[in-house]
Scaffold this motif. Structure first.
Motif, mmCIF file in Angstrom:
data_model
loop_
_atom_site.group_PDB
_atom_site.id
_atom_site.type_symbol
_atom_site.label_atom_id
_atom_site.label_comp_id
_atom_site.label_asym_id
_atom_site.label_seq_id
_atom_site.Cartn_x
_atom_site.Cartn_y
_atom_site.Cartn_z
ATOM 1 N N TYR A 73 12.750 30.351 11.745
ATOM 2 C CA TYR A 73 13.950 30.638 10.954
ATOM 3 C C TYR A 73 14.317 32.127 10.992
ATOM 4 O O TYR A 73 15.163 32.578 10.221
ATOM 5 N N ASP A 74 13.651 32.876 11.867
ATOM 6 C CA ASP A 74 13.830 34.334 11.927
ATOM 7 C C ASP A 74 13.536 34.996 10.588
ATOM 8 O O ASP A 74 14.205 35.948 10.171
ATOM 9 N N LEU A 75 12.533 34.495 9.898
ATOM 10 C CA LEU A 75 12.163 35.024 8.588
ATOM 11 C C LEU A 75 10.730 35.566 8.565
ATOM 12 O O LEU A 75 10.135 35.724 7.503
ATOM 13 N N GLN A 76 10.190 35.864 9.732
ATOM 14 C CA GLN A 76 8.792 36.290 9.803
ATOM 15 C C GLN A 76 8.516 37.547 8.982
ATOM 16 O O GLN A 76 7.401 37.753 8.499
ATOM 17 N N HIS A 77 9.541 38.369 8.787
ATOM 18 C CA HIS A 77 9.372 39.599 8.007
ATOM 19 C C HIS A 77 9.133 39.325 6.524
ATOM 20 O O HIS A 77 8.744 40.226 5.776
ATOM 21 N N LEU A 78 9.352 38.079 6.085
ATOM 22 C CA LEU A 78 9.176 37.730 4.672
ATOM 23 C C LEU A 78 7.795 37.162 4.358
ATOM 24 O O LEU A 78 7.521 36.834 3.206
ATOM 25 N N ALA A 79 6.944 37.030 5.362
ATOM 26 C CA ALA A 79 5.672 36.313 5.175
ATOM 27 C C ALA A 79 4.863 36.859 3.990
ATOM 28 O O ALA A 79 4.442 36.097 3.109
ATOM 29 N N TYR A 80 4.641 38.131 3.958
ATOM 30 C CA TYR A 80 3.811 38.705 2.888
ATOM 31 C C TYR A 80 4.478 38.500 1.527
ATOM 32 O O TYR A 80 3.830 38.069 0.564
ATOM 33 N N GLU A 81 5.749 38.780 1.431
ATOM 34 C CA GLU A 81 6.470 38.638 0.163
ATOM 35 C C GLU A 81 6.428 37.198 -0.337
ATOM 36 O O GLU A 81 6.201 36.948 -1.525
ATOM 37 N N LEU A 82 6.649 36.245 0.557
ATOM 38 C CA LEU A 82 6.645 34.836 0.153
ATOM 39 C C LEU A 82 5.296 34.416 -0.403
ATOM 40 O O LEU A 82 5.219 33.686 -1.397
ATOM 41 N N ASN A 83 4.224 34.876 0.215
ATOM 42 C CA ASN A 83 2.896 34.514 -0.264
ATOM 43 C C ASN A 83 2.586 35.129 -1.617
ATOM 44 O O ASN A 83 2.035 34.466 -2.496
ATOM 45 N N GLN A 112 -1.160 36.465 5.410
ATOM 46 C CA GLN A 112 -0.973 35.420 4.409
ATOM 47 C C GLN A 112 -2.056 35.472 3.341
ATOM 48 O O GLN A 112 -1.760 35.411 2.145
ATOM 49 N N ALA A 113 -3.310 35.564 3.768
ATOM 50 C CA ALA A 113 -4.420 35.586 2.822
ATOM 51 C C ALA A 113 -4.310 36.762 1.861
ATOM 52 O O ALA A 113 -4.524 36.618 0.643
ATOM 53 N N GLU A 114 -3.953 37.931 2.379
ATOM 54 C CA GLU A 114 -3.837 39.108 1.513
ATOM 55 C C GLU A 114 -2.735 38.908 0.480
ATOM 56 O O GLU A 114 -2.896 39.234 -0.701
ATOM 57 N N GLY A 115 -1.593 38.363 0.911
ATOM 58 C CA GLY A 115 -0.503 38.111 -0.022
ATOM 59 C C GLY A 115 -0.895 37.145 -1.121
ATOM 60 O O GLY A 115 -0.568 37.343 -2.296
ATOM 61 N N LEU A 116 -1.606 36.089 -0.760
ATOM 62 C CA LEU A 116 -2.046 35.099 -1.741
ATOM 63 C C LEU A 116 -3.029 35.694 -2.740
ATOM 64 O O LEU A 116 -2.952 35.428 -3.946
ATOM 65 N N ILE A 117 -3.946 36.505 -2.249
ATOM 66 C CA ILE A 117 -4.936 37.124 -3.139
ATOM 67 C C ILE A 117 -4.260 38.105 -4.093
ATOM 68 O O ILE A 117 -4.526 38.114 -5.295
ATOM 69 N N VAL A 118 -3.376 38.934 -3.559
ATOM 70 C CA VAL A 118 -2.649 39.893 -4.395
ATOM 71 C C VAL A 118 -1.804 39.157 -5.440
ATOM 72 O O VAL A 118 -1.663 39.602 -6.581
ATOM 73 N N GLY A 119 -1.271 37.985 -5.057
ATOM 74 C CA GLY A 119 -0.462 37.202 -5.974
ATOM 75 C C GLY A 119 -1.248 36.500 -7.063
ATOM 76 O O GLY A 119 -0.667 36.015 -8.037
ATOM 77 N N GLY A 120 -2.572 36.412 -6.894
ATOM 78 C CA GLY A 120 -3.410 35.911 -7.977
ATOM 79 C C GLY A 120 -3.990 34.521 -7.847
ATOM 80 O O GLY A 120 -4.319 33.900 -8.863
ATOM 81 N N VAL A 121 -4.167 34.012 -6.621
ATOM 82 C CA VAL A 121 -4.768 32.683 -6.485
ATOM 83 C C VAL A 121 -6.258 32.729 -6.844
ATOM 84 O O VAL A 121 -6.894 33.783 -6.805
ATOM 85 N N ASP A 122 -6.815 31.560 -7.166
ATOM 86 C CA ASP A 122 -8.240 31.454 -7.501
ATOM 87 C C ASP A 122 -9.093 31.090 -6.293
ATOM 88 O O ASP A 122 -10.289 31.380 -6.256
ATOM 89 N N VAL A 123 -8.475 30.429 -5.330
ATOM 90 C CA VAL A 123 -9.201 29.922 -4.168
ATOM 91 C C VAL A 123 -8.236 29.871 -3.002
ATOM 92 O O VAL A 123 -7.019 29.720 -3.184
ATOM 93 N N LEU A 124 -8.752 30.047 -1.789
ATOM 94 C CA LEU A 124 -7.925 29.921 -0.590
ATOM 95 C C LEU A 124 -8.177 28.559 0.040
ATOM 96 O O LEU A 124 -9.331 28.144 0.188
ATOM 97 N N LEU A 125 -7.105 27.866 0.402
ATOM 98 C CA LEU A 125 -7.198 26.514 0.947
ATOM 99 C C LEU A 125 -6.655 26.497 2.366
ATOM 100 O O LEU A 125 -5.448 26.522 2.595
ATOM 101 N N VAL A 126 -7.558 26.461 3.353
ATOM 102 C CA VAL A 126 -7.185 26.326 4.762
ATOM 103 C C VAL A 126 -7.068 24.830 5.025
ATOM 104 O O VAL A 126 -8.071 24.125 5.097
#
Length: 349
Positions: free
Chosen positions: A89-99, A161-175
Motif C-alpha cells: 500500500y506504499d505505507l511502509q514508512h508507517l510501520a513503527y507508528e502503527l505498531n 515491529q517488535a520495538e514498536g509493540l514493546i514501546v506501545g506497551g504489550v505484555d507478550v509478543l506473538l509470532v
C-alpha cells in the motif's frame, strides 16, 4: 499479576478473529483513508492495520467485545504491520507508528477491563504475522534458488515491529501463523536483538499453521518445528488458523506430548501450549460455517484431555465463540506441568 503466574492457575482465553470481524463493517476506501490519508496515491482499502489510525474506534470496539466475552488476552491489530507487508500500500514508512499506536490502543482496552476486575487481569499480545514473503520458498517455479528478501532484511522488518509493540506497551509478543519456519527464526532473532537494545525482555508466544498433512508450508512436522526453535526460551508454542478445530486436534495432542517430552529431557524452559483455530474453512460464499456451539464440542474435548494452556479463535471466530469457550473453561482445571507422567509420554512418542 504476570501472564506466567496466571497460566499456572487457569487456561487463558485468547481473542478471536480481527480481520473477518472488520469485514462485517463493510468499510469503504474513504473509511480506510480517513482525513490523514485522503490524498494518498495508492488504494488503501483492505489495509486493516491502518484502521488503528483512521478508524481507531472500530478497533477499540472489537477489542472490548472480546474482553466482554471473556478473553484474557487480546491481540494488537498489527498482523501485517511490517515494512514488507505495508509496501503493498506504499505505507511502509508507517510501520513503527502503527505498531506503537495499535499496542497503546489494545493496552488501554485491556487496562480498562483489568480495573473492573483485578482478579481477572487482561493482557495484550503484540501480533507479528508471517509477512507476504518466504525465506524458504521461491516464488519462481523455474528458479528455486530465487528469493524476494534476505534473512537480514526480514529480521530488520521484524525488529522494527517488535520495538514498536514493546514501546506501545504489550505484555507478550506473538509470532503467529507461521508457514515458513525460517521466517519465524528471523522474527525470533530480531526480537532477541530488540530485547538487548531496549534492556527489556517479554514472554514470546509462537504459533504455526499446518497443512492437512501435518506440516507447515516449508515442510516441517510439529516435532521438527519445535526442535528448530529450541534455542529460544518461549512462553508457548501452538497451532492456529489451518482447517478448523476438529482437524487440528490430533496435531495439538502431538504438540502437547512433545511439550511434556521436553520437560522429561530436563529442558530449561518447557513451553506451554496454545490453539486458536479457524471456524472451519470458508464456504463458497467466503463465510465460515463453524458456530460457537459446534466448535465448543471439540474445544471441550481438548480441555478435558488437558492439551492446551491457551485457547482462542482465528479466522471466522467471533466474540460469541469466545464467550462459549469461557463457559466451558470454567469447568476444567488448567494443564500444568505437575500433570506430566514420564512413563506415558515415552510410551506414546
Amino acid at each position: 499479576m504476570s501472564i506466567l503466574s496466571q497460566l499456572e492457575h487457569r487456561v487463558l482465553i485468547l481473542d478471536g478473529a480481527m480481520g473477518t470481524m472488520i469485514q462485517k463493517y463493510k468499510l469503504t476506501e474513504t473509511d480506510y483513508r480517513g482525513k490523514r490519508f485522503a490524498d494518498n496515491k495508492s488504494n488503501l482499502k483492505g489495509c486493516m492495520d491502518l484502521l488503528v489510525l483512521t478508524k481507531s474506534e472500530i478497533i477499540a470496539d472489537l477489542h472490548e467485545q472480546y474482553l466482554e466475552a471473556g478473553a484474557d488476552i487480546i491481540s494488537s491489530n498489527t498482523f501485517n504491520a511490517t515494512t514488507v507487508s505495508l509496501a503493498d500500500y506504499d505505507l511502509q514508512h508507517l510501520a513503527y507508528e502503527l505498531n506503537v499506536e495499535a499496542a497503546k490502543l489494545a493496552r488501554c482496552c485491556a487496562d480498562k477491563f483489568t480495573a473492573k476486575n483485578p482478579q481477572k487481569p487482561r493482557f495484550v499480545a503484540g501480533s507479528m504475522g508471517p509477512t507476504n514473503r518466504s525465506l524458504s520458498l521461491s516464488p519462481k517455479a523455474n528458479d528455486l534458488g530465487f528469493r524476494t528478501i534476505t534473512f537480514d532484511e526480514m529480521a530488520d522488518t521484524y525488529a522494527e515491529q517488535a520495538e514498536g509493540l514493546i514501546v506501545g506497551g504489550v505484555d507478550v509478543l506473538l509470532v503467529e501463523t507461521v508457514f515458513d519456519t525460517l521466517n519465524a527464526k528471523a522474527a525470533l532473532f530480531a526480537i532477541q536483538n530488540v530485547f538487548e537494545k531496549l534492556g527489556k525482555t517479554l514472554p514470546i508466544m509462537v504459533s504455526v499453521t499446518l497443512e492437512k498433512n501435518g506440516r507447515n508450508l516449508s515442510g516441517q512436522t510439529i516435532q521438527a518445528f519445535v526442535e528448530s526453535l529450541s534455542h529460544v526460551s518461549l512462553l508457548s508454542i501452538g497451532l492456529n488458523c489451518s482447517f478448523g478445530v476438529k482437524h487440528i486436534r490430533p496435531h495439538l495432542e502431538e504438540l502437547s506430548k512433545i511439550s511434556f517430552a521436553e520437560l522429561a529431557k530436563g529442558s530449561v524452559s518447557p513451553f506451554y501450549t496454545s490453539a486458536y483455530p479457524n471456524a472451519g474453512l470458508p464456504n463458497q460464499l467466503g463465510e465460515y460455517d463453524e458456530t460457537p456451539e459446534t466448535m465448543a464440542i471439540y474445544v471441550e474435548a481438548i480441555l478435558k484431555k488437558k492439551m492446551v494452556n491457551i485457547i482462542g479463535g482465528c479466522c471466522g471466530t467471533t466474540p460469541e465463540h469466545i464467550a462459549k469457550y469461557a463457559e466451558i473453561i470454567a469447568k476444567y482445571e488448567p494443564r500444568k506441568c505437575r500433570d506430566f507422567i514420564p512413563q506415558s509420554v515415552h510410551s506414546t512418542l
